[in-house]
Scaffold this motif. Structure first.
Motif, PDB file in Angstrom:
ATOM      1  N   ILE A 137      -6.282   1.697   4.533  1.00 50.55           N
ATOM      2  CA  ILE A 137      -6.548   2.977   3.875  1.00 50.55           C
ATOM      3  C   ILE A 137      -5.666   4.067   4.482  1.00 50.55           C
ATOM      4  O   ILE A 137      -5.066   4.873   3.762  1.00 50.55           O
ATOM      5  CB  ILE A 137      -8.045   3.342   3.977  1.00 50.55           C
ATOM      6  N   SER A 138      -5.557   4.088   5.784  1.00 52.01           N
ATOM      7  CA  SER A 138      -4.727   5.076   6.473  1.00 52.01           C
ATOM      8  C   SER A 138      -3.261   4.970   6.046  1.00 52.01           C
ATOM      9  O   SER A 138      -2.604   5.979   5.776  1.00 52.01           O
ATOM     10  CB  SER A 138      -4.856   4.895   7.985  1.00 52.01           C
ATOM     11  N   VAL A 139      -2.756   3.742   5.963  1.00 54.91           N
ATOM     12  CA  VAL A 139      -1.368   3.528   5.519  1.00 54.91           C
ATOM     13  C   VAL A 139      -1.189   4.033   4.086  1.00 54.91           C
ATOM     14  O   VAL A 139      -0.204   4.704   3.780  1.00 54.91           O
ATOM     15  CB  VAL A 139      -0.969   2.041   5.641  1.00 54.91           C
ATOM     16  N   CYS A 140      -2.137   3.735   3.229  1.00 55.90           N
ATOM     17  CA  CYS A 140      -2.052   4.198   1.837  1.00 55.90           C
ATOM     18  C   CYS A 140      -1.956   5.714   1.772  1.00 55.90           C
ATOM     19  O   CYS A 140      -1.118   6.266   1.045  1.00 55.90           O
ATOM     20  CB  CYS A 140      -3.276   3.733   1.051  1.00 55.90           C
ATOM     21  N   HIS A 141      -2.819   6.389   2.519  1.00 51.17           N
ATOM     22  CA  HIS A 141      -2.810   7.854   2.512  1.00 51.17           C
ATOM     23  C   HIS A 141      -1.486   8.399   3.050  1.00 51.17           C
ATOM     24  O   HIS A 141      -0.931   9.357   2.502  1.00 51.17           O
ATOM     25  CB  HIS A 141      -3.983   8.393   3.325  1.00 51.17           C
ATOM     26  N   LYS A 142      -0.959   7.770   4.100  1.00 53.65           N
ATOM     27  CA  LYS A 142       0.303   8.235   4.686  1.00 53.65           C
ATOM     28  C   LYS A 142       1.487   8.033   3.749  1.00 53.65           C
ATOM     29  O   LYS A 142       2.322   8.920   3.605  1.00 53.65           O
ATOM     30  CB  LYS A 142       0.559   7.529   6.017  1.00 53.65           C
ATOM     31  N   VAL A 143       1.587   6.864   3.109  1.00 54.57           N
ATOM     32  CA  VAL A 143       2.726   6.643   2.214  1.00 54.57           C
ATOM     33  C   VAL A 143       2.665   7.573   1.011  1.00 54.57           C
ATOM     34  O   VAL A 143       3.701   8.001   0.502  1.00 54.57           O
ATOM     35  CB  VAL A 143       2.886   5.158   1.772  1.00 54.57           C
ATOM     36  N   TYR A 144       1.461   7.908   0.585  1.00 52.30           N
ATOM     37  CA  TYR A 144       1.318   8.862  -0.513  1.00 52.30           C
ATOM     38  C   TYR A 144       1.712  10.269  -0.066  1.00 52.30           C
ATOM     39  O   TYR A 144       2.492  10.957  -0.739  1.00 52.30           O
ATOM     40  CB  TYR A 144      -0.116   8.854  -1.048  1.00 52.30           C
ATOM     41  N   GLN A 145       1.200  10.696   1.095  1.00 51.49           N
ATOM     42  CA  GLN A 145       1.499  12.038   1.610  1.00 51.49           C
ATOM     43  C   GLN A 145       2.992  12.235   1.851  1.00 51.49           C
ATOM     44  O   GLN A 145       3.525  13.321   1.655  1.00 51.49           O
ATOM     45  CB  GLN A 145       0.731  12.294   2.910  1.00 51.49           C
ATOM     46  N   LYS A 205      -2.834   6.143  -4.391  1.00 46.27           N
ATOM     47  CA  LYS A 205      -2.860   5.753  -2.976  1.00 46.27           C
ATOM     48  C   LYS A 205      -3.362   6.884  -2.080  1.00 46.27           C
ATOM     49  O   LYS A 205      -3.884   6.639  -1.006  1.00 46.27           O
ATOM     50  CB  LYS A 205      -1.479   5.301  -2.494  1.00 46.27           C
ATOM     51  N   GLY A 206      -3.260   8.104  -2.536  1.00 47.64           N
ATOM     52  CA  GLY A 206      -3.770   9.233  -1.771  1.00 47.64           C
ATOM     53  C   GLY A 206      -5.282   9.380  -1.846  1.00 47.64           C
ATOM     54  O   GLY A 206      -5.869  10.151  -1.103  1.00 47.64           O
ATOM     55  N   GLU A 207      -5.904   8.630  -2.744  1.00 46.14           N
ATOM     56  CA  GLU A 207      -7.358   8.714  -2.935  1.00 46.14           C
ATOM     57  C   GLU A 207      -8.073   7.399  -2.652  1.00 46.14           C
ATOM     58  O   GLU A 207      -9.254   7.249  -2.962  1.00 46.14           O
ATOM     59  CB  GLU A 207      -7.653   9.161  -4.373  1.00 46.14           C
ATOM     60  N   ILE A 208      -7.375   6.443  -2.069  1.00 44.77           N
ATOM     61  CA  ILE A 208      -7.954   5.122  -1.777  1.00 44.77           C
ATOM     62  C   ILE A 208      -9.169   5.260  -0.863  1.00 44.77           C
ATOM     63  O   ILE A 208      -9.135   5.996   0.118  1.00 44.77           O
ATOM     64  CB  ILE A 208      -6.894   4.215  -1.093  1.00 44.77           C
ATOM     65  N   THR A 209     -10.220   4.523  -1.192  1.00 39.58           N
ATOM     66  CA  THR A 209     -11.389   4.405  -0.324  1.00 39.58           C
ATOM     67  C   THR A 209     -11.682   2.923  -0.129  1.00 39.58           C
ATOM     68  O   THR A 209     -11.040   2.063  -0.753  1.00 39.58           O
ATOM     69  CB  THR A 209     -12.631   5.091  -0.937  1.00 39.58           C
TER      70      THR A 209
END
Length: 88
Positions: A8-16, A45-49
């Motif tokens: 989840i953290s990786v998803c948020h980072k690649v989106y950001q 990817k910025g909203e993945i939970t």
């Protein structure tokens, strides 16, 4: 941090960082239990939970499934990852 939390953290980072736009592609992780965690299809990817993370074995079997969600390319991905593991 759990493996799901790491994904989840990786998803948020690649989106950001702008590496993906909204629901582009999938992000995956091979777990210490030799299963695959992968993002479901069609989610930003910025909203993945945690509910957006699917788990499969290397035969393509959906594990711990409450719903029939699929990653966009799950079976091709499973084959490629299985072949990579066999050649290592």
């Amino acid at each position: 941090m759990s493996e799901i939390d790491k994904l989840i953290s990786v998803c948020h980072k690649v989106y950001q960082k702008g590496f993906v736009a909204a629901s582009d592609g999938n992000v995956s992780l091979i777990t210490s239990d030799n299963t695959v965690l992968i993002t479901r299809s069609g989610i930003c990817k910025g909203e993945i939970t945690e509910k957006d993370i699917l788990e499969f074995d290397f035969n393509g079997k959906h594990l711990k499934a409450k719903e029939k969600l699929q990653p966009s390319s799950s079976f091709i991905f499973m084959y490629i990852q299985k072949e990579k593991m066999l050649t290592q």
